[in-house]
Design an enzyme around this catalytic site. Sequence first.
Site, PDB file in Angstrom:
ATOM      1  N   VAL A 127      -9.489 -33.296   7.240  1.00  0.00           N
ATOM      2  CA  VAL A 127      -8.400 -33.445   6.275  1.00  0.00           C
ATOM      3  C   VAL A 127      -8.588 -34.783   5.559  1.00  0.00           C
ATOM      4  O   VAL A 127      -8.520 -35.843   6.186  1.00  0.00           O
ATOM      5  CB  VAL A 127      -7.026 -33.408   6.979  1.00  0.00           C
ATOM      6  CG1 VAL A 127      -5.908 -33.578   5.957  1.00  0.00           C
ATOM      7  CG2 VAL A 127      -6.854 -32.109   7.754  1.00  0.00           C
ATOM      8  N   HIS A 128      -8.812 -34.725   4.261  1.00  0.00           N
ATOM      9  CA  HIS A 128      -9.152 -35.932   3.490  1.00  0.00           C
ATOM     10  C   HIS A 128      -8.053 -36.253   2.492  1.00  0.00           C
ATOM     11  O   HIS A 128      -7.515 -35.354   1.847  1.00  0.00           O
ATOM     12  CB  HIS A 128     -10.477 -35.710   2.761  1.00  0.00           C
ATOM     13  CG  HIS A 128     -10.955 -36.896   2.004  1.00  0.00           C
ATOM     14  ND1 HIS A 128     -11.523 -37.990   2.615  1.00  0.00           N
ATOM     15  CD2 HIS A 128     -10.923 -37.170   0.672  1.00  0.00           C
ATOM     16  CE1 HIS A 128     -11.842 -38.883   1.701  1.00  0.00           C
ATOM     17  NE2 HIS A 128     -11.485 -38.411   0.504  1.00  0.00           N
TER      18      HIS A 128
END
Length: 210
Positions: A180-181
């Site tokens: 998850v960026h």
Amino acid sequence: MIATGRKPKTTGMQLAENKVELNKNQGVVVNEKNATNVAGVYALGDVIDKVMLTPVAIHEGSILAGNLFNNEDRTPDYDKIPAAVFSIPPIGTVGLLEEDAAKKYANVNVYKSSFLPLMHQLTGFEHKRTLYKIITDADDENRILGVHMLGLEAPEVIQAVGICVKMGAKLKDFFSTIGVHPTSAEELVSMRTPEHAYKNGVKIVEEKKE
């Protein structure tokens, strides 16, 4: 940081007068079903001098209630308990430390990453850096033995990581998960090369190539 420890507060409970066995720290001695040496007397939580965490006491109480009143036959599980230290920055931990893993397993890999989270690139926050460490059993497809974290979100992240470790996750399971960026936690699925290893208890550090 000073960690002074503590011992169970069992004074004034008339345990000795009723022949309830205590250990050297004055903790109540119980068997795997939380029963004392006196029939009908049970103990759980901090007074038994095992794992002094509120969720552990809840776990013990739930199991004891099921055994006594619902004809269940379970025992508390103290393996791979996630925990946090709410320091600044906070710490999250689950499973074995690398030194303990090296004593128990023949081949251990240690993955380590120290980084500056993207959100703090421009902030003036004093405690910016984050440290993650993953310890694995190299002889079992890098099954994860422990995860240790230092950083702002560590207590929140370690709860979810604890589920993975408890289920026997391997490093390839982390690698196959999309990160998850931009988050600090995505580093958990990005560490591909061990920083060092242990072989039969001996620490091995490979020289970094120029």
